[in-house]
Design a protein around this motif. Structure first.
Motif, PDB file in Angstrom:
ATOM      1  N   ALA A 280     -73.484 -19.053  37.794  1.00 14.30           N
ATOM      2  CA  ALA A 280     -73.052 -19.879  36.671  1.00 14.30           C
ATOM      3  C   ALA A 280     -74.219 -20.329  35.800  1.00 14.30           C
ATOM      4  CB  ALA A 280     -72.303 -21.117  37.194  1.00 14.30           C
ATOM      5  N   LYS A 281     -75.471 -20.094  36.247  1.00 14.72           N
ATOM      6  CA  LYS A 281     -76.646 -20.562  35.498  1.00 14.72           C
ATOM      7  C   LYS A 281     -77.138 -19.457  34.560  1.00 14.72           C
ATOM      8  CE  LYS A 281     -78.011 -23.581  39.337  1.00 14.72           C
ATOM      9  NZ  LYS A 281     -79.057 -23.881  40.355  1.00 14.72           N
ATOM     10  N   ASN A 282     -76.391 -19.234  33.501  1.00 16.04           N
ATOM     11  CA  ASN A 282     -76.745 -18.169  32.577  1.00 16.04           C
ATOM     12  C   ASN A 282     -77.475 -18.676  31.334  1.00 16.04           C
ATOM     13  OD1 ASN A 282     -74.474 -19.429  31.523  1.00 16.04           O
ATOM     14  ND2 ASN A 282     -73.689 -17.575  30.529  1.00 16.04           N
ATOM     15  N   VAL A 283     -77.890 -19.929  31.327  1.00 14.82           N
ATOM     16  CA  VAL A 283     -78.727 -20.462  30.240  1.00 14.82           C
ATOM     17  C   VAL A 283     -80.158 -20.532  30.799  1.00 14.82           C
ATOM     18  CG1 VAL A 283     -79.131 -22.346  28.640  1.00 14.82           C
ATOM     19  CG2 VAL A 283     -76.779 -21.804  29.350  1.00 14.82           C
ATOM     20  N   ASN A 284     -80.936 -19.512  30.488  1.00 12.68           N
ATOM     21  CA  ASN A 284     -82.317 -19.420  30.986  1.00 12.68           C
ATOM     22  C   ASN A 284     -82.379 -19.482  32.503  1.00 12.68           C
ATOM     23  OD1 ASN A 284     -83.302 -19.322  28.313  1.00 12.68           O
ATOM     24  ND2 ASN A 284     -83.257 -21.575  28.196  1.00 12.68           N
ATOM     25  N   ASN A 285     -81.313 -18.998  33.163  1.00 17.66           N
ATOM     26  CA  ASN A 285     -81.245 -19.020  34.625  1.00 17.66           C
ATOM     27  C   ASN A 285     -81.438 -20.424  35.205  1.00 17.66           C
ATOM     28  OD1 ASN A 285     -80.861 -16.180  34.937  1.00 17.66           O
ATOM     29  ND2 ASN A 285     -83.061 -15.874  34.557  1.00 17.66           N
ATOM     30  N   THR A 286     -81.183 -21.420  34.410  1.00 19.06           N
ATOM     31  CA  THR A 286     -81.428 -22.809  34.827  1.00 19.06           C
ATOM     32  C   THR A 286     -80.189 -23.687  34.668  1.00 19.06           C
ATOM     33  OG1 THR A 286     -83.744 -22.587  34.163  1.00 19.06           O
ATOM     34  CG2 THR A 286     -82.894 -24.822  34.485  1.00 19.06           C
ATOM     35  N   TYR A 287     -79.537 -23.570  33.526  1.00 13.47           N
ATOM     36  CA  TYR A 287     -78.386 -24.435  33.220  1.00 13.47           C
ATOM     37  C   TYR A 287     -77.145 -23.580  33.034  1.00 13.47           C
ATOM     38  CZ  TYR A 287     -82.333 -27.460  32.004  1.00 13.47           C
ATOM     39  OH  TYR A 287     -83.501 -28.165  32.029  1.00 13.47           O
ATOM     40  N   GLY A 288     -76.011 -24.274  32.998  1.00 18.38           N
ATOM     41  CA  GLY A 288     -74.814 -23.505  32.704  1.00 18.38           C
ATOM     42  C   GLY A 288     -73.499 -24.166  33.086  1.00 18.38           C
ATOM     43  N   SER A 289     -73.479 -25.154  33.988  1.00 11.66           N
ATOM     44  CA  SER A 289     -72.199 -25.755  34.381  1.00 11.66           C
ATOM     45  C   SER A 289     -71.840 -26.990  33.556  1.00 11.66           C
ATOM     46  CB  SER A 289     -72.246 -26.142  35.864  1.00 11.66           C
ATOM     47  OG  SER A 289     -73.300 -27.071  36.108  1.00 11.66           O
ATOM     48  N   TYR A 290     -72.812 -27.478  32.779  1.00 16.02           N
ATOM     49  CA  TYR A 290     -72.602 -28.677  31.964  1.00 16.02           C
ATOM     50  C   TYR A 290     -72.892 -28.364  30.501  1.00 16.02           C
ATOM     51  CZ  TYR A 290     -73.603 -33.241  29.794  1.00 16.02           C
ATOM     52  OH  TYR A 290     -73.622 -34.326  28.966  1.00 16.02           O
ATOM     53  N   GLU A 291     -72.025 -28.926  29.605  1.00 11.02           N
ATOM     54  CA  GLU A 291     -72.275 -28.802  28.182  1.00 11.02           C
ATOM     55  C   GLU A 291     -72.011 -30.142  27.508  1.00 11.02           C
ATOM     56  OE1 GLU A 291     -70.756 -26.391  24.160  1.00 11.02           O
ATOM     57  OE2 GLU A 291     -69.905 -25.923  26.137  1.00 11.02           O
ATOM     58  N   PHE A 292     -72.966 -30.571  26.680  1.00 13.86           N
ATOM     59  CA  PHE A 292     -72.758 -31.759  25.852  1.00 13.86           C
ATOM     60  C   PHE A 292     -72.094 -31.293  24.568  1.00 13.86           C
ATOM     61  CE2 PHE A 292     -74.207 -35.113  22.891  1.00 13.86           C
ATOM     62  CZ  PHE A 292     -73.628 -36.193  23.540  1.00 13.86           C
ATOM     63  N   ARG A 293     -70.806 -31.637  24.425  1.00 18.48           N
ATOM     64  CA  ARG A 293     -69.991 -31.036  23.373  1.00 18.48           C
ATOM     65  C   ARG A 293     -69.169 -32.125  22.680  1.00 18.48           C
ATOM     66  NH1 ARG A 293     -64.853 -27.674  23.499  1.00 18.48           N
ATOM     67  NH2 ARG A 293     -65.207 -25.841  22.185  1.00 18.48           N
ATOM     68  N   ASN A 294     -69.341 -32.208  21.368  1.00 19.71           N
ATOM     69  CA  ASN A 294     -68.606 -33.204  20.581  1.00 19.71           C
ATOM     70  C   ASN A 294     -68.786 -34.619  21.122  1.00 19.71           C
ATOM     71  OD1 ASN A 294     -67.558 -31.161  18.913  1.00 19.71           O
ATOM     72  ND2 ASN A 294     -65.855 -30.792  20.342  1.00 19.71           N
ATOM     73  N   GLY A 295     -70.017 -34.899  21.544  1.00 24.91           N
ATOM     74  CA  GLY A 295     -70.350 -36.244  21.992  1.00 24.91           C
ATOM     75  C   GLY A 295     -69.940 -36.576  23.401  1.00 24.91           C
ATOM     76  N   SER A 296     -69.510 -35.573  24.188  1.00 25.96           N
ATOM     77  CA  SER A 296     -69.043 -35.846  25.546  1.00 25.96           C
ATOM     78  C   SER A 296     -69.472 -34.733  26.480  1.00 25.96           C
ATOM     79  CB  SER A 296     -67.510 -35.976  25.554  1.00 25.96           C
ATOM     80  OG  SER A 296     -67.036 -36.273  26.839  1.00 25.96           O
ATOM     81  N   GLY A 297     -69.684 -35.083  27.769  1.00 21.10           N
ATOM     82  CA  GLY A 297     -70.050 -34.091  28.766  1.00 21.10           C
ATOM     83  C   GLY A 297     -68.838 -33.363  29.311  1.00 21.10           C
ATOM     84  N   MET A 298     -68.929 -32.033  29.423  1.00 22.86           N
ATOM     85  CA  MET A 298     -67.822 -31.216  29.913  1.00 22.86           C
ATOM     86  C   MET A 298     -68.318 -30.213  30.941  1.00 22.86           C
ATOM     87  SD  MET A 298     -65.732 -30.440  26.356  1.00 22.86           S
ATOM     88  CE  MET A 298     -64.149 -30.342  27.186  1.00 22.86           C
TER      89      MET A 298
END
Length: 416
Positions: A280-298
């Protein structure tokens, strides 16, 4: 003029004698009348009942008054019904200069006039105290109606039973409603609802049982008695099942606005308290399960738009759940079609890989049903206390596929 009359009297002795005799006779007559009035001794007045107030009641009134400081008072008498009825109140030394409260039972409903005297031991009485009051009875009682219920139900998601009430005209004297019900432990309970309250919530109501209720009235502001309407009964139908929210009991960081354990200070991160697999860590092999989107964590899966695809991307929590039936729900979904995505629960400390979920999971469902919905539910049953991993799994090519989850909830399902 006066001098002329006197002059004529003195010049005519006979007229003078006649006037003197008339005055003497009048004086004697007045004296005789006075002697007759006080033939048994001088008039003796004693202190009257002071600060008298009459409170209304049910077939009775309450009379309140101050016994004056006159130590000769030994008795107080209350007369009504044109003095045909009376009540004697003995007065002791301890009652002197003190307030008394006495109930007077009266069969006739309506306004009553009262005359009150105090007496000494010789039978001398005070000047009368005149007052009035009102009694209420069967005629007033017959006009009382019970407060109506507009809705009564048990909420399947909380187990709380609510009863909604109509309002009533305050001029009737209504001030509350009492309800009696059976609790979950089979004990009886009574609660009072003020007339200004339109709803009551019963957290311990025995599902499917009845409530008995009656409405309370005070006919006026000085009534010492409460009147009740006739008792009504209402059956409250139990739901087929209860769906109790146990999210906070078993899960951490359930959203909305998921918190993160780390992030890139811009958009991507790792969701806190959840396990994020390497896939699931497909953002620079570091991040990927969390997104700050429209002012809220998802919670987030995304592949494409500059990000590589994901394989066996797992985001889950491991918990121990007692035997029972559960519903695990993903809410606030924003996603499109493509790839393979599951909501799943598996035995042990990890979710199965995506390819194995259909055969290895305790229960699974399609995370991205089409057409897309805002909520996806997964219902499963455990026959004994079990360690489970519960969450989401996805494999998606870098074709602009995504799933965003606003919050999760876990419920127990209890059939009734």
């Amino acid at each position: 003029m006066k001098n002329n009359i006197l002059s004529r009297l003195f010049k005519q002795p006979r007229l003078l004698l006649l006037a003197m005799m008339t005055i003497s006779l009048a004086s004697c007559e007045k004296a005789d009348k006075y002697k007759e009035f006080v033939k048994d001794g001088e008039i003796s007045y004693i202190g009257k009942l002071d600060s008298v107030k009459v409170y209304s009641g049910k077939n009775r009134v309450m009379i309140k008054g101050m016994i004056t400081s006159d130590p000769k008072i030994v008795e107080c008498r209350v007369f009504w019904n044109n003095k045909k009825d009376s009540l004697v109140i003995p007065v002791t030394k301890e009652m002197i200069a003190d307030t008394i409260h006495r109930f007077v039972n009266i069969a006739t409903e309506g306004f009553q006039n009262f005359v009150i005297y105090t007496y000494d031991a010789a039978g001398n009485r005070s000047i009368p105290v005149n007052t009035s009051g009102r009694t209420y009875g069967s005629r007033y009682q017959a006009g009382l109606t019970n407060r109506d219920i507009t809705a009564a139900k048990t909420d399947e998601t909380t187990g709380i039973t609510t009863v909604d009430w109509l309002g009533m005209d305050r001029l009737t004297g209504v001030f509350a409603t009492d309800i009696t019900y059976t609790k979950l432990n089979n004990q009886s309970a009574t609660v009072r609802i003020p007339i200004d309250s339109s709803r009551i919530a019963l957290k311990d109501f025995k599902y499917g049982s009845t409530i008995n209720y009656k409405t309370l009235f005070l006919p006026d502001t000085i009534s010492v008695d409460t009147f009740y309407s006739a008792v009504s009964t209402r059956q409250i139908v139990a739901p087929a099942f209860l769906k109790i929210n146990v999210t906070n009991t078993y899960l951490k960081n359930a959203g909305g606005n998921f918190s993160r354990s780390s992030w890139d200070n811009s958009r991507w991160g790792l969701v806190a308290d959840w396990t994020t697999s390497a896939g699931a860590k497909n953002v620079n092999n570091t991040y990927g399960s969390y997104e700050f989107r429209n002012g809220s964590g998802m919670i987030s899966f995304e592949a494409g738009w500059g990000l590589p695809g994901i394989t066996d991307a797992l985001i889950y929590q491991t918990v121990s759940l007692p035997a029972g039936t559960y519903s695990f729900e993903a809410n606030g979904l924003d996603q499109n079609a493509g790839g393979t995505r599951y909501i799943a629960v598996g035995a042990g400390s990890s979710l199965p890989l995506v390819a194995n979920i259909p055969t290895a999971a305790i229960k699974y469902g399609i995370l991205n049903p089409q057409p897309a919905t805002a909520t996806v539910k997964l219902e499963f049953t455990l026959t004994q206390t079990t360690q489970v991993s519960i969450g989401f799994a996805a494999t998606m090519a870098a074709n602009g596929y995504y799933t965003k989850i606003g919050n999760v909830r876990l419920y127990t399902i209890q059939n009734l």
